[in-house]
Design an enzyme around this catalytic site. Sequence first.
Site, PDB file in Angstrom:
ATOM      1  N   GLY A 125       0.792  -1.236   0.000  1.00  0.00           N
ATOM      2  CA  GLY A 125       0.000   0.000   0.000  1.00  0.00           C
ATOM      3  C   GLY A 125       0.819   1.278   0.000  1.00  0.00           C
ATOM      4  O   GLY A 125       0.309   2.328   0.405  1.00  0.00           O
ATOM      5  N   SER A 126       2.060   1.209  -0.506  1.00  0.00           N
ATOM      6  CA  SER A 126       2.840   2.460  -0.507  1.00  0.00           C
ATOM      7  C   SER A 126       2.206   3.485  -1.460  1.00  0.00           C
ATOM      8  O   SER A 126       2.237   4.690  -1.188  1.00  0.00           O
ATOM      9  CB  SER A 126       4.310   2.195  -0.847  1.00  0.00           C
ATOM     10  OG  SER A 126       4.452   1.735  -2.163  1.00  0.00           O
ATOM     11  N   ASN A 127       1.621   3.014  -2.539  1.00  0.00           N
ATOM     12  CA  ASN A 127       0.906   3.963  -3.421  1.00  0.00           C
ATOM     13  C   ASN A 127      -0.339   4.506  -2.744  1.00  0.00           C
ATOM     14  O   ASN A 127      -0.638   5.699  -2.850  1.00  0.00           O
ATOM     15  CB  ASN A 127       0.518   3.286  -4.743  1.00  0.00           C
ATOM     16  CG  ASN A 127       1.660   3.281  -5.730  1.00  0.00           C
ATOM     17  OD1 ASN A 127       1.988   4.295  -6.332  1.00  0.00           O
ATOM     18  ND2 ASN A 127       2.292   2.121  -5.877  1.00  0.00           N
ATOM     19  N   LEU A 156      -9.782  -9.307  -9.713  1.00  0.00           N
ATOM     20  CA  LEU A 156     -10.468  -8.739 -10.873  1.00  0.00           C
ATOM     21  C   LEU A 156     -11.834  -8.240 -10.406  1.00  0.00           C
ATOM     22  O   LEU A 156     -12.590  -8.982  -9.777  1.00  0.00           O
ATOM     23  CB  LEU A 156     -10.637  -9.864 -11.899  1.00  0.00           C
ATOM     24  CG  LEU A 156     -11.116  -9.516 -13.295  1.00  0.00           C
ATOM     25  CD1 LEU A 156     -10.102  -8.630 -14.005  1.00  0.00           C
ATOM     26  CD2 LEU A 156     -11.317 -10.797 -14.103  1.00  0.00           C
ATOM     27  N   ASN A 215      -6.345   2.212 -12.800  1.00  0.00           N
ATOM     28  CA  ASN A 215      -5.388   1.238 -12.288  1.00  0.00           C
ATOM     29  C   ASN A 215      -3.998   1.693 -12.689  1.00  0.00           C
ATOM     30  O   ASN A 215      -3.825   2.395 -13.678  1.00  0.00           O
ATOM     31  CB  ASN A 215      -5.676  -0.140 -12.897  1.00  0.00           C
ATOM     32  CG  ASN A 215      -4.734  -1.209 -12.360  1.00  0.00           C
ATOM     33  OD1 ASN A 215      -4.450  -1.247 -11.150  1.00  0.00           O
ATOM     34  ND2 ASN A 215      -4.247  -2.083 -13.221  1.00  0.00           N
ATOM     35  N   HIS A 234      -0.164   0.048 -13.500  1.00  0.00           N
ATOM     36  CA  HIS A 234       0.577  -1.197 -13.727  1.00  0.00           C
ATOM     37  C   HIS A 234       2.053  -0.841 -13.872  1.00  0.00           C
ATOM     38  O   HIS A 234       2.394   0.126 -14.567  1.00  0.00           O
ATOM     39  CB  HIS A 234       0.047  -1.911 -14.970  1.00  0.00           C
ATOM     40  CG  HIS A 234       0.680  -3.251 -15.137  1.00  0.00           C
ATOM     41  ND1 HIS A 234       0.289  -4.361 -14.403  1.00  0.00           N
ATOM     42  CD2 HIS A 234       1.718  -3.658 -15.901  1.00  0.00           C
ATOM     43  CE1 HIS A 234       1.040  -5.387 -14.735  1.00  0.00           C
ATOM     44  NE2 HIS A 234       1.919  -4.990 -15.635  1.00  0.00           N
TER      45      HIS A 234
HETATM   46  C1  GAR Z   1       2.708  -1.234  -7.617  1.00  0.00           C
HETATM   47  O1  GAR Z   1       3.987  -1.252  -8.182  1.00  0.00           O
HETATM   48  C2  GAR Z   1       1.646  -1.362  -8.689  1.00  0.00           C
HETATM   49  O2  GAR Z   1       2.026  -0.774  -9.898  1.00  0.00           O
HETATM   50  C3  GAR Z   1       1.550  -2.856  -8.848  1.00  0.00           C
HETATM   51  O3  GAR Z   1       1.612  -3.338  -7.527  1.00  0.00           O
HETATM   52  C4  GAR Z   1       2.484  -2.494  -6.773  1.00  0.00           C
HETATM   53  C5  GAR Z   1       1.847  -2.210  -5.438  1.00  0.00           C
HETATM   54  O4  GAR Z   1       2.766  -1.582  -4.574  1.00  0.00           O
HETATM   55  N1  GAR Z   1       0.331  -3.225  -9.496  1.00  0.00           N
HETATM   56  C6  GAR Z   1       0.249  -4.274 -10.327  1.00  0.00           C
HETATM   57  O5  GAR Z   1       1.194  -5.015 -10.538  1.00  0.00           O
HETATM   58  C7  GAR Z   1      -1.133  -4.469 -10.957  1.00  0.00           C
HETATM   59  N2  GAR Z   1      -1.095  -5.493 -11.934  1.00  0.00           N
HETATM   60  P1  GAR Z   1       2.269  -0.855  -3.248  1.00  0.00           P
HETATM   61  O6  GAR Z   1       1.351  -1.845  -2.531  1.00  0.00           O
HETATM   62  O7  GAR Z   1       3.494  -0.582  -2.459  1.00  0.00           O
HETATM   63  O8  GAR Z   1       1.549   0.381  -3.663  1.00  0.00           O
END
Ligand code: GAR
Length: 202
Positions: free
Chosen positions: A12-14, A87, A102, A104
């Site tokens: 969940g850093s994003n 999904l 989303n 990616h």
């Molecule tokens: C992020 O890098 C995002 O782009 C990716 O998961 C990570 C989550 O990081 N998403 C995918 O791969 C979707 N197919 P986070 O939990 O630290 O935000």
Amino acid sequence: MIRLAIMASGSGSNAENITKYFSKSKEIEVAAIISNKADAYVLERAQYLHVPSYVFSRSEFLETNKVQNLLAELKIDWIILAGFLVLLPVSIVDKYEGRILNIHPSLLPKYGGKGMYGDKVHKAVVEAHEKESGITIHKIDANYDEGTTVFQAKIKIEPLDNAEKVAQKIHALEYKFYPVIIENMILNRPFEKEVTVTPINE
Ligand code: GAR
């Protein structure tokens, strides 16, 4: 206020970065963080960020109306996926058509699709000796990592970069661009659809 629900399955850093970005906004707020994993670190982040959080199992997401009901109850306007690995059911995708984004961690259509997430993407990029990678922000349709691309940012991959280094570069792009693109999309502001980022030390 336009109300966002962030959905995340992992660290969940994003989610944290987006929540902090909008904490000062007068137009947009993060109203909920929703996960499908009871032990995801994103839920701890939600707690210290003071954002209400909710957990639904994969089958609750896919086979019940619980999530739709919550989104309606909370008057959620947009759904932001940030490392969310379920999904979404067609009912949600239809209801929020054009209002689900989303991110990616690759330049889609490369390195997308089922099973391609997080570090798996970066390992594949390194193994293929790619010279560049990046992020794709797109609208969601009912398939993994598909739907209209709204933004891509590219960055150079050096021959000696390992998957960890690539992940670092990609996360930096995500933190820099995802909140801004979300804001521009929601507020209908124009923005560049494609950028190439050069690291400062080059
Ligand atoms: C992020 O890098 C995002 O782009 C990716 O998961 C990570 C989550 O990081 N998403 C995918 O791969 C979707 N197919 P986070 O939990 O630290 O935000």
